[in-house]
Motif scaffolding. Structure first.
Motif, PDB file in Angstrom:
ATOM      1  N   LEU A  81       3.998  13.492   3.813  1.00 53.40           N
ATOM      2  CA  LEU A  81       4.765  12.357   4.320  1.00 53.40           C
ATOM      3  C   LEU A  81       4.134  11.099   3.738  1.00 53.40           C
ATOM      4  O   LEU A  81       2.942  10.861   3.943  1.00 53.40           O
ATOM      5  CB  LEU A  81       4.725  12.344   5.850  1.00 53.40           C
ATOM      6  N   TYR A  92       0.391   5.242   1.201  1.00 56.89           N
ATOM      7  CA  TYR A  92      -0.425   6.222   1.904  1.00 56.89           C
ATOM      8  C   TYR A  92       0.288   7.577   1.895  1.00 56.89           C
ATOM      9  O   TYR A  92       1.506   7.655   1.813  1.00 56.89           O
ATOM     10  CB  TYR A  92      -0.605   5.836   3.375  1.00 56.89           C
ATOM     11  N   LEU A  95      -5.205   6.474   1.658  1.00 53.50           N
ATOM     12  CA  LEU A  95      -4.693   5.473   0.740  1.00 53.50           C
ATOM     13  C   LEU A  95      -4.641   6.013  -0.690  1.00 53.50           C
ATOM     14  O   LEU A  95      -5.650   6.499  -1.219  1.00 53.50           O
ATOM     15  CB  LEU A  95      -5.583   4.225   0.798  1.00 53.50           C
ATOM     16  N   GLY A 123      -6.719   3.663  -4.877  1.00 56.78           N
ATOM     17  CA  GLY A 123      -7.125   3.962  -3.511  1.00 56.78           C
ATOM     18  C   GLY A 123      -8.117   5.112  -3.452  1.00 56.78           C
ATOM     19  O   GLY A 123      -8.896   5.323  -4.378  1.00 56.78           O
ATOM     20  N   ASP A 124      -8.060   5.854  -2.372  1.00 55.36           N
ATOM     21  CA  ASP A 124      -9.038   6.918  -2.137  1.00 55.36           C
ATOM     22  C   ASP A 124      -8.607   8.283  -2.662  1.00 55.36           C
ATOM     23  O   ASP A 124      -9.443   9.143  -2.916  1.00 55.36           O
ATOM     24  CB  ASP A 124      -9.314   7.027  -0.631  1.00 55.36           C
ATOM     25  N   GLN A 140       0.268  11.053   4.527  1.00 54.81           N
ATOM     26  CA  GLN A 140      -0.179  11.514   5.832  1.00 54.81           C
ATOM     27  C   GLN A 140      -0.015  13.014   5.923  1.00 54.81           C
ATOM     28  O   GLN A 140       1.088  13.546   5.763  1.00 54.81           O
ATOM     29  CB  GLN A 140       0.592  10.838   6.962  1.00 54.81           C
ATOM     30  N   TYR A 161       0.839  -1.205   0.000  1.00 57.14           N
ATOM     31  CA  TYR A 161       0.000   0.000   0.000  1.00 57.14           C
ATOM     32  C   TYR A 161       0.875   1.258   0.000  1.00 57.14           C
ATOM     33  O   TYR A 161       1.949   1.271   0.593  1.00 57.14           O
ATOM     34  CB  TYR A 161      -0.865   0.048   1.273  1.00 57.14           C
ATOM     35  N   LEU A 179      -4.153   9.268   7.709  1.00 58.18           N
ATOM     36  CA  LEU A 179      -3.552   8.442   6.659  1.00 58.18           C
ATOM     37  C   LEU A 179      -4.572   8.221   5.547  1.00 58.18           C
ATOM     38  O   LEU A 179      -5.672   7.739   5.806  1.00 58.18           O
ATOM     39  CB  LEU A 179      -3.143   7.083   7.221  1.00 58.18           C
ATOM     40  N   TYR A 218      -2.846   0.647  -4.101  1.00 57.65           N
ATOM     41  CA  TYR A 218      -2.382  -0.577  -3.466  1.00 57.65           C
ATOM     42  C   TYR A 218      -2.324  -1.690  -4.495  1.00 57.65           C
ATOM     43  O   TYR A 218      -2.799  -1.540  -5.634  1.00 57.65           O
ATOM     44  CB  TYR A 218      -3.241  -0.948  -2.252  1.00 57.65           C
ATOM     45  N   PHE A 268       3.942   6.990   3.268  1.00 56.11           N
ATOM     46  CA  PHE A 268       4.258   5.706   3.879  1.00 56.11           C
ATOM     47  C   PHE A 268       3.882   4.575   2.938  1.00 56.11           C
ATOM     48  O   PHE A 268       2.830   4.599   2.295  1.00 56.11           O
ATOM     49  CB  PHE A 268       3.485   5.506   5.190  1.00 56.11           C
TER      50      PHE A 268
END
Lengths: 112, 114
Positions: free
Chosen positions: B88, B35, B45, B58-59, B37, B33, B43, B48, B90
């Motif tokens: 940021l 993400y 998405l 994702g979203d 932030q 995934y 967080l 993925y 992830f």
């Protein structure tokens, strides 16, 4: 879109005190809740999960789940300064069980 | 414990620039995934994947592409970076259980778009 509401946004508790964090999902199909913890400058790390009604305890941490109200809570007893972190609640995404939806989190500060 | 690494750890680029963020996991996990932030948003998405060659939206996918070249490697591409993509980032991986399996996060990449 599915929402995960966490409260409070921030919380200050004295060292040795009890911290209580809340999380509610708007998706009635949710049956699994995750709690992740993220210390400042670090990445999220899984803390606890729960999928059965009731309570689950791991050391100083207890998670409650009420499926009827789609509400979970995380309780930290004897809070320590090292518990200061961002606590994130997550549920399976409403479009499938391959991904998670995260709440915005609760910032916990434990004051010495 | 699951190991997820990301590179670079910090990146500064200019508006319109081309950026590739890399993620590698060494635990034979199926799901990976990406993400972002941001303060006030938690967080979110982006994309993925559940295996090499697979990509799922994702979203918040706008402005991002991703490729899963192997089971271990997942890349996030910003072809025309914009200041709104300062964030940021992830990467995470999980086993075949998807949302019922623990996600293991990498250390993050801080991207600044000037």
């Amino acid at each position: 879109q599915q929402k995960v509401q966490q409260s409070p946004e921030s919380l200050i508790v004295p060292e040795g005190g009890m911290a209580s964090l809340n999380c509610t999902s708007s998706d009635r199909n949710v049956d699994y809740f995750w709690w992740y913890r993220q210390h400042s400058g670090k990445s999220p790390k899984m803390l606890m999960s729960i999928f059965s009604n009731g309570e689950k305890e791991e050391g100083r941490f207890t998670v409650h789940l009420n499926k009827a109200s789609l509400h979970t809570s995380l309780h930290i007893r004897d809070s320590q300064p090292s518990d200061s972190a961002l606590y994130l609640c997550a549920v399976p995404h409403d479009s499938g069980y391959n991904k998670l939806t995260f709440g915005k989190g609760t910032v916990l500060l434990v004051s010495p | 414990e699951a190991a997820v690494t990301q590179s670079p750890r910090n990146k500064v680029t200019v508006t319109g620039g081309n950026v590739t963020l890399s993620c590698r996991q060494t635990n034979s996990h199926n799901y990976m995934y990406w993400y972002r932030q941001d303060t006030g948003h938690g967080l979110r998405l982006i994309h993925y994947s559940y295996g090499a060659g697979n990509l799922q939206i994702g979203d918040v996918p706008d402005g991002y592409k991703a490729t899963r070249t192997t089971q271990e490697d997942f890349f996030l591409l910003l072809e025309l970076a914009s200041p709104s993509q300062t964030s940021l980032y992830f990467c995470a991986s999980s086993d075949a259980g998807g949302a019922r399996a623990e996600q293991f996060f990498g250390p993050g990449t801080r991207l600044t778009v000037l």
